[in-house]
Design an enzyme around this catalytic site. Sequence first.
Site, PDB file in Angstrom:
ATOM      1  N   HIS A  43      -2.226  -0.741  -3.605  1.00  0.00           N
ATOM      2  CA  HIS A  43      -3.523  -0.962  -2.978  1.00  0.00           C
ATOM      3  C   HIS A  43      -3.917   0.285  -2.184  1.00  0.00           C
ATOM      4  CE1 HIS A  43      -3.757  -5.609  -3.103  1.00  0.00           C
ATOM      5  NE2 HIS A  43      -2.963  -5.166  -4.060  1.00  0.00           N
ATOM      6  N   HIS A 103       0.796  -1.234   0.000  1.00  0.00           N
ATOM      7  CA  HIS A 103       0.000   0.000   0.000  1.00  0.00           C
ATOM      8  C   HIS A 103       0.826   1.282   0.000  1.00  0.00           C
ATOM      9  CE1 HIS A 103       0.953  -0.054   4.261  1.00  0.00           C
ATOM     10  NE2 HIS A 103       0.187  -1.132   4.464  1.00  0.00           N
ATOM     11  N   ASP A 162      -9.821   0.458  -3.827  1.00  0.00           N
ATOM     12  CA  ASP A 162     -10.221  -0.939  -3.951  1.00  0.00           C
ATOM     13  C   ASP A 162     -11.719  -1.118  -3.724  1.00  0.00           C
ATOM     14  OD1 ASP A 162      -7.588  -1.381  -4.425  1.00  0.00           O
ATOM     15  OD2 ASP A 162      -7.205  -2.623  -2.672  1.00  0.00           O
TER      16      ASP A 162
END
Length: 236
Positions: free
Chosen positions: A152, A57, A157
Amino acid sequence: MRQIVLDTETTGLAADQGHRIIEIGCLEIQNRRLTGRTLHLYLNPEREIDEAATEVHGMTWDDLRDKPRFAEVAERVIAFVDGAEVLIHNAAFDLSFLDAELVRVGYGRFRERCAGVVDTLLMARELHPGKRNSLDALCDRYGVSNAHRTLHGALLDAELLAEVYLAMTRGQDSFEIALDADPSMQGAALAADWPPRGLRVIAASERERAAHETALAGIAKDARGTALWASAPAEG
């Protein structure tokens, strides 16, 4: 029906090892339409982030030290999902973290705070057994662009998952419309809408009609019985 699509990012893979949530992304679907309402929070995890998680991330603890702690935003999260069905991809993972965070601040478990949880990973596995059903794989399968997903992110998402979920369940649209329709009006509506305005009708010629009758007679002969269409009433 009110639904919330939810995703989290965390400091590591296991809530039972003390890892924490660092990002929550939620968006609302009402009657299969995105409403534009979202909840997006970055959180101070009060601990270091695993290097492997940062590679996924892109966030470190230094990026999050000035963000609120989960205890400070717990009521906002609960209020956003209250009364809604919550959609999560690989729900067991996110629920383990949400439960740990909520229990830590005295709010019980996540399922107690919403109308129910749907695991879209399990749904995808039922629809596509034996195939990859990661979020990226489903985006490819359903034509949802994820070219901008280099890392991410919880809200990103959740947005992708919402599009995938609506695509996976698209057949429900006509079913829901049929449920809402007045059965007594359906025949009248069909009659009123047919033929469609501007429809060009090309009638068969006598030669084409004769060829068609010959073909049907040949099929009936081969079947050695009376054809169903022979006994059907003619339409004028």
